[in-house]
Scaffold this active site. Structure first.
Site, PDB file in Angstrom:
ATOM      1  N   ASN A   9       0.766  -1.255  -0.022  1.00 34.26           N
ATOM      2  CA  ASN A   9      -0.010   0.075  -0.042  1.00 34.26           C
ATOM      3  C   ASN A   9       0.898   1.258  -0.066  1.00 34.26           C
ATOM      4  O   ASN A   9       1.522   1.494   0.775  1.00 34.26           O
ATOM      5  CB  ASN A   9      -0.898  -0.114   1.376  1.00 34.26           C
ATOM      6  CG  ASN A   9      -1.831   1.179   1.416  1.00 34.26           C
ATOM      7  OD1 ASN A   9      -1.769   2.134   0.590  1.00 34.26           O
ATOM      8  ND2 ASN A   9      -2.391   1.338   2.417  1.00 34.26           N
ATOM      9  N   TRP A  10       0.878   1.826  -1.013  1.00 35.84           N
ATOM     10  CA  TRP A  10       1.988   3.188  -1.303  1.00 35.84           C
ATOM     11  C   TRP A  10       1.503   4.092  -0.718  1.00 35.84           C
ATOM     12  O   TRP A  10       2.012   5.238  -0.538  1.00 35.84           O
ATOM     13  CB  TRP A  10       2.322   3.036  -2.777  1.00 35.84           C
ATOM     14  CG  TRP A  10       3.081   1.828  -2.975  1.00 35.84           C
ATOM     15  CD1 TRP A  10       3.508   0.888  -2.531  1.00 35.84           C
ATOM     16  CD2 TRP A  10       3.740   1.861  -4.696  1.00 35.84           C
ATOM     17  NE1 TRP A  10       4.216   0.208  -3.509  1.00 35.84           N
ATOM     18  CE2 TRP A  10       4.409   0.521  -4.756  1.00 35.84           C
ATOM     19  CE3 TRP A  10       3.769   2.810  -5.816  1.00 35.84           C
ATOM     20  CZ2 TRP A  10       5.055   0.140  -5.850  1.00 35.84           C
ATOM     21  CZ3 TRP A  10       4.145   2.129  -7.066  1.00 35.84           C
ATOM     22  CH2 TRP A  10       4.894   1.179  -7.024  1.00 35.84           C
ATOM     23  N   LYS A  11       0.092   4.284  -0.267  1.00 28.66           N
ATOM     24  CA  LYS A  11      -0.575   5.473   0.460  1.00 28.66           C
ATOM     25  C   LYS A  11      -0.249   6.849  -0.640  1.00 28.66           C
ATOM     26  O   LYS A  11      -0.102   6.593  -1.597  1.00 28.66           O
ATOM     27  CB  LYS A  11       0.003   5.555   1.787  1.00 28.66           C
ATOM     28  CG  LYS A  11      -0.132   4.134   2.623  1.00 28.66           C
ATOM     29  CD  LYS A  11       0.243   4.531   4.091  1.00 28.66           C
ATOM     30  CE  LYS A  11      -0.121   3.054   4.737  1.00 28.66           C
ATOM     31  NZ  LYS A  11      -0.153   3.263   6.241  1.00 28.66           N
ATOM     32  N   HIS A  94      -9.325   0.968   5.156  1.00 25.90           N
ATOM     33  CA  HIS A  94      -7.961   1.401   5.848  1.00 25.90           C
ATOM     34  C   HIS A  94      -8.115   2.187   6.965  1.00 25.90           C
ATOM     35  O   HIS A  94      -8.855   3.097   7.004  1.00 25.90           O
ATOM     36  CB  HIS A  94      -7.061   2.006   4.554  1.00 25.90           C
ATOM     37  CG  HIS A  94      -5.710   2.006   5.240  1.00 25.90           C
ATOM     38  ND1 HIS A  94      -5.336   2.754   6.189  1.00 25.90           N
ATOM     39  CD2 HIS A  94      -4.778   0.910   5.118  1.00 25.90           C
ATOM     40  CE1 HIS A  94      -3.705   2.398   6.464  1.00 25.90           C
ATOM     41  NE2 HIS A  94      -3.673   1.374   6.063  1.00 25.90           N
ATOM     42  N   GLU A  96      -6.657   4.724   8.127  1.00 30.04           N
ATOM     43  CA  GLU A  96      -6.293   6.238   7.743  1.00 30.04           C
ATOM     44  C   GLU A  96      -7.520   6.872   7.231  1.00 30.04           C
ATOM     45  O   GLU A  96      -7.787   7.602   7.423  1.00 30.04           O
ATOM     46  CB  GLU A  96      -5.044   6.316   6.650  1.00 30.04           C
ATOM     47  CG  GLU A  96      -3.778   5.964   7.686  1.00 30.04           C
ATOM     48  CD  GLU A  96      -2.625   5.430   7.031  1.00 30.04           C
ATOM     49  OE1 GLU A  96      -2.741   5.379   5.657  1.00 30.04           O
ATOM     50  OE2 GLU A  96      -1.680   4.777   7.442  1.00 30.04           O
ATOM     51  N   GLU A 166      -5.241  -5.021  10.623  1.00 28.47           N
ATOM     52  CA  GLU A 166      -4.177  -4.051  10.649  1.00 28.47           C
ATOM     53  C   GLU A 166      -4.137  -3.255  11.851  1.00 28.47           C
ATOM     54  O   GLU A 166      -5.133  -2.159  12.045  1.00 28.47           O
ATOM     55  CB  GLU A 166      -4.189  -3.049   9.748  1.00 28.47           C
ATOM     56  CG  GLU A 166      -3.858  -3.668   8.319  1.00 28.47           C
ATOM     57  CD  GLU A 166      -3.235  -2.278   7.308  1.00 28.47           C
ATOM     58  OE1 GLU A 166      -2.130  -2.731   6.849  1.00 28.47           O
ATOM     59  OE2 GLU A 166      -4.060  -1.559   6.940  1.00 28.47           O
ATOM     60  N   GLY A 172       2.696   2.291  11.040  1.00 27.98           N
ATOM     61  CA  GLY A 172       3.766   3.616  10.662  1.00 27.98           C
ATOM     62  C   GLY A 172       4.514   3.655  11.821  1.00 27.98           C
ATOM     63  O   GLY A 172       5.094   4.897  11.857  1.00 27.98           O
ATOM     64  N   SER A 212       3.673  -2.337  10.404  1.00 22.91           N
ATOM     65  CA  SER A 212       5.343  -2.175  10.509  1.00 22.91           C
ATOM     66  C   SER A 212       6.111  -3.605  10.094  1.00 22.91           C
ATOM     67  O   SER A 212       6.760  -3.978  10.735  1.00 22.91           O
ATOM     68  CB  SER A 212       5.415  -1.902  11.726  1.00 22.91           C
ATOM     69  OG  SER A 212       5.238  -0.505  11.997  1.00 22.91           O
ATOM     70  N   GLY A 233       3.164  -1.094   4.189  1.00 18.55           N
ATOM     71  CA  GLY A 233       2.981   0.323   3.804  1.00 18.55           C
ATOM     72  C   GLY A 233       4.582   0.655   3.730  1.00 18.55           C
ATOM     73  O   GLY A 233       5.096   0.492   2.608  1.00 18.55           O
ATOM     74  N   GLY A 234       5.266   1.205   4.654  1.00 19.54           N
ATOM     75  CA  GLY A 234       6.365   1.811   4.316  1.00 19.54           C
ATOM     76  C   GLY A 234       7.606   1.019   3.679  1.00 19.54           C
ATOM     77  O   GLY A 234       8.122   1.643   2.705  1.00 19.54           O
TER      78      GLY A 234
HETATM   79  P1  13P Z   1       3.258   0.376   7.595  1.00 17.10           P
HETATM   80  O1  13P Z   1       3.843  -1.033   7.029  1.00 17.10           O
HETATM   81  O2  13P Z   1       4.125   1.717   7.002  1.00 17.10           O
HETATM   82  O3  13P Z   1       3.189   0.136   9.224  1.00 17.10           O
HETATM   83  O4  13P Z   1       1.645   0.486   7.160  1.00 17.10           O
HETATM   84  C1  13P Z   1       0.983  -0.443   7.268  1.00 17.10           C
HETATM   85  C2  13P Z   1      -0.336  -0.174   6.458  1.00 17.10           C
HETATM   86  O5  13P Z   1      -1.019   0.795   6.696  1.00 17.10           O
HETATM   87  C3  13P Z   1      -0.748  -0.955   5.126  1.00 17.10           C
HETATM   88  O6  13P Z   1      -1.801  -0.702   4.604  1.00 17.10           O
END
Ligand code: 13P
Length: 249
Positions: A9-11, A94, A96, A166, A172, A212, A233-234
């Site tokens: 997920n590149w956000k 998600h 967020e 999640e 994050g 993470s 994510g990251g």
């Molecule tokens: P991180 O891997 O950066 O913690 O993010 C997870 C995430 O929100 C994937 O959708």
């Protein structure tokens, strides 16, 4: 055997050129794997990703969509628009989106229904906040998130559902759920689905862990029997990290 998936997920990261660079790197360095690999770039870069990955096994997903077919919804994107450019998978719910854009269970129900009505695949995200875990309410929170947004689905619709647990406190933050915590929750999710549906649905649904996941912890998390992969994510923004995580499955 359930489908195993590693999804990035590149956000709201990577402009056009950066997206192209990362897609090229991933295509060149994709390890041999039985797992399905998915990337979810931002909306504006989806056509580029679809084109770029035409001859690749890597799938493309959107990070969100609107529930309506079309109309006066400024700034929104419909399922048909995604399908029209070749995107057949969408991330919904998600944390967020829930936290910053007020998406609640009722809205997510509409979005899930709209996506499934178009035969899209949904990666449905959910998970508790830190306070909810600390107070011991995490199982109840997760059960309610599932019940309220997706337990109205017919059994056969579950073939297009991928779950992504999640925990918000792990997203994050660098703080990961321990492999045991992930397994405990994933097993609980499967049991809850079995009670609401049956063993076939529960055993068949892919449940990803997100929060993470890094090259250093992926293997241990993925080794757990009810963890079928990850939503990253990251670490999905760097080719080396993401491919190492893919190798870990
Ligand atoms: P991180 O891997 O950066 O913690 O993010 C997870 C995430 O929100 C994937 O959708």
């Amino acid at each position: 055997m359930r489908t195993q998936i590693v999804a990035g997920n590149w956000k709201m990261n990577k402009n056009l050129e950066e997206t192209e660079v990362l897609l090229s790197e991933l295509s060149a360095k994709l390890p041999d794997t039985n797992a399905e690999v998915i990337v979810a770039p931002t909306f504006v870069n989806l056509p580029l990703a679809v084109n770029h990955l035409q001859n690749s096994v890597i799938q493309v997903a959107a990070q969100n969509m609107h529930f309506a077919e079309s109309g006066a919804y400024t700034g929104e994107i419909s399922a048909d628009m995604l399908l029209n450019i070749g995107v057949e998978t969408v991330i919904l719910g998600h944390s967020e989106r829930r936290a910053y854009f007020g998406e609640d269970d009722a809205l997510l129900t509409q979005k899930v229904d709209a996506a499934l009505a178009k035969n899209m695949r949904v990666i449905f995200c959910f998970g508790e906040e830190l306070g909810e875990r600390k107070s011991g309410g995490h199982f109840e929170v997760v059960e309610n998130q599932l019940k309220n947004a997706i337990f109205h689905l017919e059994k056969e619709q579950w073939k297009n559902i991928i779950l992504a647990y999640e925990p918000v406190w792990a997203i994050g933050t660098g703080e990961t759920a321990t492999p045991e915590q992930a397994q405990e929750m994933h097993a609980f999710i499967r049991k809850t689905i079995e009670e609401a549906y049956d063993e076939e649905v529960a055993a068949g649904v892919t449940i990803l862990y997100g929060g993470s996941v890094k090259p250093g912890n992926a293997e241990e998390i993925f080794s757990k029997p009810d963890v079928d992969g990850g939503l990253i994510g990251g670490a999905s923004l760097k080719c080396d990290d993401f491919t190492t995580i893919i190798k870990a499955i």
